[in-house]
Write a protein that holds these residues in place. Structure first.
Motif, PDB file in Angstrom:
ATOM      1  N   VAL A 363       0.859  -1.184   0.000  1.00 26.82           N
ATOM      2  CA  VAL A 363       0.000   0.000   0.000  1.00 26.82           C
ATOM      3  C   VAL A 363       0.890   1.228   0.000  1.00 26.82           C
ATOM      4  O   VAL A 363       1.758   1.378   0.854  1.00 26.82           O
ATOM      5  CB  VAL A 363      -0.932   0.036   1.236  1.00 26.82           C
ATOM      6  CG1 VAL A 363      -1.651   1.382   1.318  1.00 26.82           C
ATOM      7  CG2 VAL A 363      -1.930  -1.109   1.190  1.00 26.82           C
ATOM      8  N   GLN A 364       0.705   2.087  -0.982  1.00 25.90           N
ATOM      9  CA  GLN A 364       1.343   3.390  -0.999  1.00 25.90           C
ATOM     10  C   GLN A 364       0.266   4.428  -0.750  1.00 25.90           C
ATOM     11  O   GLN A 364      -0.751   4.457  -1.444  1.00 25.90           O
ATOM     12  CB  GLN A 364       2.016   3.662  -2.343  1.00 25.90           C
ATOM     13  CG  GLN A 364       3.208   2.776  -2.639  1.00 25.90           C
ATOM     14  CD  GLN A 364       3.814   3.079  -3.999  1.00 25.90           C
ATOM     15  OE1 GLN A 364       3.093   3.368  -4.948  1.00 25.90           O
ATOM     16  NE2 GLN A 364       5.124   3.014  -4.097  1.00 25.90           N
ATOM     17  N   GLY A 365       0.452   5.298   0.249  1.00 28.59           N
ATOM     18  CA  GLY A 365      -0.555   6.300   0.543  1.00 28.59           C
ATOM     19  C   GLY A 365      -0.312   6.955   1.881  1.00 28.59           C
ATOM     20  O   GLY A 365       0.598   6.582   2.629  1.00 28.59           O
ATOM     21  N   PRO A 366      -1.136   7.932   2.230  1.00 28.70           N
ATOM     22  CA  PRO A 366      -0.929   8.703   3.458  1.00 28.70           C
ATOM     23  C   PRO A 366      -1.392   7.998   4.719  1.00 28.70           C
ATOM     24  O   PRO A 366      -1.103   8.452   5.829  1.00 28.70           O
ATOM     25  CB  PRO A 366      -1.776   9.960   3.214  1.00 28.70           C
ATOM     26  CG  PRO A 366      -2.866   9.491   2.300  1.00 28.70           C
ATOM     27  CD  PRO A 366      -2.235   8.460   1.406  1.00 28.70           C
ATOM     28  N   GLY A 367      -2.121   6.889   4.595  1.00 25.62           N
ATOM     29  CA  GLY A 367      -2.626   6.178   5.760  1.00 25.62           C
ATOM     30  C   GLY A 367      -2.628   4.684   5.526  1.00 25.62           C
ATOM     31  O   GLY A 367      -1.998   4.175   4.601  1.00 25.62           O
ATOM     32  N   SER A 368      -3.362   3.985   6.368  1.00 28.15           N
ATOM     33  CA  SER A 368      -3.454   2.533   6.267  1.00 28.15           C
ATOM     34  C   SER A 368      -4.767   2.124   5.628  1.00 28.15           C
ATOM     35  O   SER A 368      -5.730   2.897   5.563  1.00 28.15           O
ATOM     36  CB  SER A 368      -3.315   1.889   7.650  1.00 28.15           C
ATOM     37  OG  SER A 368      -4.348   2.333   8.517  1.00 28.15           O
ATOM     38  N   VAL A 369      -4.810   0.876   5.171  1.00 28.46           N
ATOM     39  CA  VAL A 369      -5.990   0.299   4.525  1.00 28.46           C
ATOM     40  C   VAL A 369      -6.329  -0.999   5.238  1.00 28.46           C
ATOM     41  O   VAL A 369      -5.436  -1.801   5.540  1.00 28.46           O
ATOM     42  CB  VAL A 369      -5.732   0.015   3.030  1.00 28.46           C
ATOM     43  CG1 VAL A 369      -6.950  -0.627   2.377  1.00 28.46           C
ATOM     44  CG2 VAL A 369      -5.349   1.299   2.298  1.00 28.46           C
ATOM     45  N   ALA A 370      -7.619  -1.191   5.535  1.00 30.13           N
ATOM     46  CA  ALA A 370      -8.070  -2.443   6.136  1.00 30.13           C
ATOM     47  C   ALA A 370      -9.336  -2.913   5.449  1.00 30.13           C
ATOM     48  O   ALA A 370     -10.170  -2.102   5.039  1.00 30.13           O
ATOM     49  CB  ALA A 370      -8.317  -2.281   7.639  1.00 30.13           C
ATOM     50  N   VAL A 371      -9.454  -4.228   5.323  1.00 27.71           N
ATOM     51  CA  VAL A 371     -10.637  -4.874   4.747  1.00 27.71           C
ATOM     52  C   VAL A 371     -11.088  -5.920   5.752  1.00 27.71           C
ATOM     53  O   VAL A 371     -10.307  -6.795   6.127  1.00 27.71           O
ATOM     54  CB  VAL A 371     -10.322  -5.522   3.386  1.00 27.71           C
ATOM     55  CG1 VAL A 371     -11.564  -6.221   2.835  1.00 27.71           C
ATOM     56  CG2 VAL A 371      -9.807  -4.472   2.392  1.00 27.71           C
ATOM     57  N   PHE A 372     -12.345  -5.830   6.209  1.00 25.58           N
ATOM     58  CA  PHE A 372     -12.821  -6.758   7.228  1.00 25.58           C
ATOM     59  C   PHE A 372     -14.321  -6.949   7.099  1.00 25.58           C
ATOM     60  O   PHE A 372     -15.026  -6.115   6.527  1.00 25.58           O
ATOM     61  CB  PHE A 372     -12.472  -6.256   8.635  1.00 25.58           C
ATOM     62  CG  PHE A 372     -13.091  -4.928   8.989  1.00 25.58           C
ATOM     63  CD1 PHE A 372     -14.256  -4.868   9.745  1.00 25.58           C
ATOM     64  CD2 PHE A 372     -12.512  -3.747   8.575  1.00 25.58           C
ATOM     65  CE1 PHE A 372     -14.837  -3.647  10.076  1.00 25.58           C
ATOM     66  CE2 PHE A 372     -13.081  -2.516   8.892  1.00 25.58           C
ATOM     67  CZ  PHE A 372     -14.244  -2.474   9.640  1.00 25.58           C
ATOM     68  N   SER A 373     -14.798  -8.068   7.629  1.00 22.93           N
ATOM     69  CA  SER A 373     -16.239  -8.333   7.629  1.00 22.93           C
ATOM     70  C   SER A 373     -16.743  -8.279   9.061  1.00 22.93           C
ATOM     71  O   SER A 373     -15.984  -8.431  10.018  1.00 22.93           O
ATOM     72  CB  SER A 373     -16.542  -9.699   7.009  1.00 22.93           C
ATOM     73  OG  SER A 373     -16.006 -10.741   7.803  1.00 22.93           O
ATOM     74  N   THR A 374     -18.034  -8.049   9.217  1.00 22.34           N
ATOM     75  CA  THR A 374     -18.646  -7.929  10.530  1.00 22.34           C
ATOM     76  C   THR A 374     -19.878  -8.807  10.615  1.00 22.34           C
ATOM     77  O   THR A 374     -20.596  -8.993   9.632  1.00 22.34           O
ATOM     78  CB  THR A 374     -19.053  -6.479  10.805  1.00 22.34           C
ATOM     79  OG1 THR A 374     -19.830  -6.001   9.708  1.00 22.34           O
ATOM     80  CG2 THR A 374     -17.836  -5.591  10.971  1.00 22.34           C
ATOM     81  N   GLY A 375     -20.130  -9.336  11.793  1.00 22.63           N
ATOM     82  CA  GLY A 375     -21.269 -10.215  12.005  1.00 22.63           C
ATOM     83  C   GLY A 375     -22.359  -9.540  12.801  1.00 22.63           C
ATOM     84  O   GLY A 375     -22.177  -8.483  13.404  1.00 22.63           O
ATOM     85  N   ALA A 376     -23.528 -10.167  12.836  1.00 22.79           N
ATOM     86  CA  ALA A 376     -24.687  -9.617  13.529  1.00 22.79           C
ATOM     87  C   ALA A 376     -24.453  -9.516  15.023  1.00 22.79           C
ATOM     88  O   ALA A 376     -25.085  -8.712  15.704  1.00 22.79           O
ATOM     89  CB  ALA A 376     -25.916 -10.475  13.238  1.00 22.79           C
ATOM     90  N   THR A 377     -23.553 -10.328  15.583  1.00 27.31           N
ATOM     91  CA  THR A 377     -23.287 -10.296  17.016  1.00 27.31           C
ATOM     92  C   THR A 377     -22.094  -9.423  17.365  1.00 27.31           C
ATOM     93  O   THR A 377     -21.637  -9.428  18.502  1.00 27.31           O
ATOM     94  CB  THR A 377     -23.035 -11.723  17.527  1.00 27.31           C
ATOM     95  OG1 THR A 377     -21.920 -12.283  16.828  1.00 27.31           O
ATOM     96  CG2 THR A 377     -24.266 -12.598  17.324  1.00 27.31           C
ATOM     97  N   GLY A 378     -21.572  -8.691  16.409  1.00 25.28           N
ATOM     98  CA  GLY A 378     -20.463  -7.787  16.665  1.00 25.28           C
ATOM     99  C   GLY A 378     -19.099  -8.357  16.371  1.00 25.28           C
ATOM    100  O   GLY A 378     -18.099  -7.691  16.606  1.00 25.28           O
ATOM    101  N   GLY A 379     -19.007  -9.579  15.873  1.00 26.94           N
ATOM    102  CA  GLY A 379     -17.720 -10.161  15.553  1.00 26.94           C
ATOM    103  C   GLY A 379     -17.084  -9.494  14.353  1.00 26.94           C
ATOM    104  O   GLY A 379     -17.767  -9.030  13.445  1.00 26.94           O
ATOM    105  N   VAL A 380     -15.761  -9.442  14.358  1.00 22.36           N
ATOM    106  CA  VAL A 380     -15.009  -8.831  13.261  1.00 22.36           C
ATOM    107  C   VAL A 380     -14.011  -9.837  12.726  1.00 22.36           C
ATOM    108  O   VAL A 380     -13.265 -10.448  13.489  1.00 22.36           O
ATOM    109  CB  VAL A 380     -14.263  -7.567  13.735  1.00 22.36           C
ATOM    110  CG1 VAL A 380     -13.409  -7.002  12.609  1.00 22.36           C
ATOM    111  CG2 VAL A 380     -15.247  -6.517  14.213  1.00 22.36           C
ATOM    112  N   ASP A 381     -13.996 -10.020  11.419  1.00 23.86           N
ATOM    113  CA  ASP A 381     -13.052 -10.918  10.763  1.00 23.86           C
ATOM    114  C   ASP A 381     -12.185 -10.082   9.838  1.00 23.86           C
ATOM    115  O   ASP A 381     -12.662  -9.540   8.839  1.00 23.86           O
ATOM    116  CB  ASP A 381     -13.826 -11.978   9.975  1.00 23.86           C
ATOM    117  CG  ASP A 381     -12.931 -13.111   9.520  1.00 23.86           C
ATOM    118  OD1 ASP A 381     -11.728 -13.058   9.793  1.00 23.86           O
ATOM    119  OD2 ASP A 381     -13.448 -14.044   8.883  1.00 23.86           O
TER     120      ASP A 381
END
Length: 568
Positions: A363-381
């Motif tokens: 990644v080239q840029g001024p900040g960071s990049v994240a890709v994630f999924s979220t579940g109905a119970t608040g879980g993060v993958d």
């Protein structure tokens, strides 16, 4: 009709969207306001975030309507006619509510102190204070100018539970009241401000108490069609002065020859793996399953518009410090934002051994990049995250389609280098490496950005961090979304406003949103229910379509699963 403000105003109600020209209230029409200058020498004071209060107060025995500005941290007393308030694109919400007698079933409008977006967006938080006026104050809307409607009202969760109507205080059109009483024993009241269209509004308030009166006009810029720094505050009258002779600027520098980028700033697209003569091609699919076009990543610039700006919520510190800014493209489609997905639908399941790999090399840029999924119970993958080292790998089942949350932590130009690979049924391993350019925010015109790697040398893959290396040998679960319908389902709208139809796929991995609908993955990143938004983790559900995504404003515990590290 005079209403009385109550504490704790929150949004569930909205006013109807109205087309048309400016509206004048009462015989007086638009009233010039305040005693401040129409425009400061350096331009108006623009308030885009933080608290501000309109305060009727006694000054040398006279009643004055002033504005206490706390948006910069240090309180400053200003005249309303010196200020331009900016309700940016992030204040737009799509809300269903029966609270107003004039409301429709589904309304798009812009809200300050809104219920669904409270605490998540960067926006002004206007209030009213009545404790410095020497008694109760009557506040009237004596002048109005704007392309849509304006309403000021209170609506709380308790009122919603009791099926009570909103308390209307002011409005630009019938049947809304033209005045309300501001009690002297209340320190701060924060009702909801609603605007139904983009543009410049001028709200003229007249305050009366103990036989004293004052009038002030506040300019509000709604949306991002108009730069608030270019708006004359107050009643819009430019002070008279000697004419100026424009001077000729420097001759423009001829633009360098560069590839013409195809800019995508709204609607559905997929980062797709496709069969090709050489085995596999990484391309961008723009459109729906019925109406679409294919592009090379090196020909495209994706624009993440200012409406994507949000605050990082507690429990999501893998994105940055809670309260810091990020630009969020959520799993659910939001009109006005680009909606990137992943697609392997061009491959039949029998064509591929195992999964297709989407590897983020750099990644080239001024900040960071994240890709994630979220579940109905608040879980993060977490699928991809440049903060803790690259490369990262997101594995996706063949002949499938899914959507994940994308975040960027700063404005500017990013270049993300992906290697997409798969093992075909004949045993050959095939891959394609491409660089995709993104523009986050409005600081850079995306049409001027060179697509792809920008003609710069290709960066080497980022080495994994020490902590990531320790877990690199752990098995990486597959992303296997469960679709909501087959390809034979009803067609989507050609403009991309409808929901994508996903190809059939099954699996046991964590399932992000598939085709805009919920799936049934068994991992912690399982999709939300019925195409809605995830819970905040504290039991508070957000109205579907209200905030871009509720999860990042939540304060409950969040289960985070990291899936990805590859050795290179």
């Amino acid at each position: 009709m005079i209403g009385t403000l109550t504490r704790g105003s929150r949004l569930l109600a909205v006013v109807t969207t109205a087309a048309g020209a400016a509206v004048s209230i009462g015989a007086a029409g638009l009233v010039a306001g305040g005693s401040g200058t129409a425009r400061a020498a350096g331009g108006p004071v623009v308030i885009e975030d933080g608290e501000m209060d309109l305060v009727p107060r006694l000054v040398d025995g006279a009643l004055r309507l002033q504005l206490d500005d706390r948006s910069g941290g240090v309180p400053v007393v200003r005249e309303p006619s010196q200020v331009v308030v900016h309700a940016g694109p992030a204040t737009k919400e799509e809300v269903i509510s029966p609270a107003y007698p004039i409301v429709g079933e589904l309304v798009d409008a812009y809200f300050l102190n809104g219920y669904a977006n409270a605490g998540q967006i960067y926006a002004p938080e206007p209030g009213w204070r009545g404790d410095e006026a020497g008694g109760d104050t009557e506040v009237r809307l004596t002048g109005f100018e704007g392309l849509g409607l304006y309403a000021l009202y209170t609506y709380t969760p308790a009122m919603d539970s009791a099926d009570e109507p909103a308390v209307q205080h002011l409005g630009s059109d019938s049947p809304a009241p033209g005045s309300f009483t501001l009690p002297a024993d209340e320190e701060r009241l924060a009702p909801t401000w609603a605007f139904t269209r983009e543009g410049v509004y001028r709200l003229t308030f007249t305050v009366t108490g103990e036989g004293r009166t004052d009038t002030g006009t506040l300019a509000v810029v709604v949306g991002d069609d108009v730069d608030p720094a270019d708006v004359v505050p107050g009643d819009g009258q430019v002070p008279s002065g000697p004419p100026t002779t424009p001077t000729a600027g420097p001759a423009p520098t001829p633009a360098a020859t560069r590839p013409a980028a195809h800019v995508i700033g709204n609607g559905h697209l997929d980062l797709a793996a496709r069969p090709a003569d050489e085995g596999l091609s990484f391309q961008i699919k723009e459109g729906t399953s019925q109406v679409y076009a294919w592009y090379e990543p090196g020909d495209v610039v994706l624009h993440v518009k200012p409406a994507a700006k949000r605050k990082i919520g507690e429990g999501y510190e893998f994105l940055g410090e809670a309260g810091d800014a990020m630009w969020l493209l959520p799993m659910r489609q939001i009109d006005g934002l680009v909606w990137p997905g992943w697609s392997t639908e061009e491959f039949a399941a029998a064509d591929v051994r195992g999964d297709v790999s989407f590897r983020l090399d750099s990644v080239q840029g001024p900040g960071s990049v994240a890709v994630f999924s979220t579940g109905a119970t608040g879980g993060v993958d977490i699928g991809l995250d440049s903060r803790d080292g690259l490369p990262d790998e997101l594995r996706h089942s063949a002949h499938a389609h899914s959507h994940w949350n994308w975040t960027f932590t700063a404005e500017g130009v990013y270049r993300t280098r992906f290697t997409v690979s798969a093992t075909l049924s004949d045993g050959r391993t095939v891959s394609d490496t491409e660089t995709l350019a993104w523009v986050v925010g409005n600081g850079t015109d995306p049409s001027t950005v060179i697509p792809g790697d920008g003609d710069a040398p290709s960066p080497a893959p980022t080495a994994p961090s020490p902590s990531a290396t320790a877990t690199a040998s752990a098995p990486v679960p597959s992303a296997r979304p469960t679709p909501s319908a087959s390809e034979s389902g009803p067609p989507t709208r050609p403009d991309g406003a409808g929901e994508e139809v996903a190809s059939p796929a099954t699996g046991t991995g964590a399932g992000p949103s598939a085709g805009g609908d919920a799936g049934s993955g068994s991992g912690k990143g399982s999709p939300t229910a019925a195409g809605g938004l995830a819970s905040t983790g504290s039991g508070a559900m957000v109205i579907a379509g209200g905030a871009l995504v509720a999860l990042l404003a939540g304060s409950g515990a969040v289960a985070v699963t990291r899936r990805r590290r590859t050795a290179g």
